[in-house]
Design a protein around this motif. Structure first.
Motif: not given
Length: 236
Positions: A124-140
């Motif tokens: 679950a920690q790996k997914l939490v770490d990946a969340y900011p990167k995914i969110l930044a990509g969506v916002q971009q």
């Protein structure tokens, strides 16, 4: 032929078989119907012999029937409803990088899903770490899409038959005059930041207001023959 010759002739006729073979000896009885003599060369069956296993129709020794039930010990253990997933911990504890804050509202939706998927704390920690990167990509991607939208609006204004083309410079001058007269610094910043100032409908509105201001004049009082700001903006 005397009597002795007759007896001898009768004996010879009785002992001679029809097919010309040798006649059986007088002391051996002839075989009767129903006898089943053993063929020549075949071993005679001994008294007390029993059939050997493995003959056709017999099952191999030790083979279990197909429908034999398995012992109770072979049944899989039934999962109880209150059993907890082996991978999911009692409570998830997540770590974040320095300067990064956890989205508590997003975690409320994420933790039940992680527990249902039986994720360990490490997974679950790996997914939490990946969340900011995914969110930044969506916002971009959203920002790029919005930038393209505002550019399309500007192109539409330039090509508009009513205010664009050769009329574009005069139309924008009128719109700027009205905008400076009625907008606030906060509105100017918002329209410039978001790009909504390029919207064709908004530009046309300010062009009409600027045209009305230059044609009829405008005052804030109730002077006769002059239009108020409300009349210019909303019409009679």
């Amino acid at each position: 032929m005397n009597l002795f010759e007759r007896l001898l002739h009768r004996r010879l006729c009785n002992e001679q078989p029809v097919d010309g073979g040798a006649a059986p000896a007088a002391s051996e009885p002839a075989p009767t119907a129903g006898d089943n003599p053993t063929p020549a060369g075949a071993p005679a069956a001994k008294e007390g012999d029993t059939p050997q296993p493995g003959t056709e129709g017999d099952k191999p020794a030790g083979e279990k029937p197909a429908d034999e039930k398995k012992p109770d010990g072979d049944k899989p253990a039934e999962k109880k409803e209150d059993d907890k997933p082996e991978g999911a911990p009692e409570k998830y504890e997540f770590q974040t990088a320095e300067g990064v804050e956890l989205d508590t509202e997003a975690l409320k939706d994420f933790e039940p899903v992680a527990r249902e998927l039986n994720l360990s704390n490490e997974q679950a920690q790996k997914l939490v770490d990946a969340y900011p990167k995914i969110l930044a990509g969506v916002q971009q991607r959203q920002a790029e899409a919005w930038q393209k939208q505002t550019e399309d609006w500007a192109a539409e204004v330039k090509a508009d038959k009513e205010i664009g083309g050769d009329k574009l410079t005069g139309s924008l001058s009128k719109a700027q005059r009205a905008f400076d007269s009625f907008s606030t610094p906060e509105l100017k910043e918002y329209l410039n930041t978001t790009g909504l100032g390029n919207h064709p409908g908004l530009v046309k509105m300010f062009v009409k207001i600027g045209s009305a201001m230059s044609e009829d004049g405008m005052v804030t009082g109730n002077n006769a023959g002059q239009r108020s700001a409300a009349e210019v903006l909303y019409g009679n």
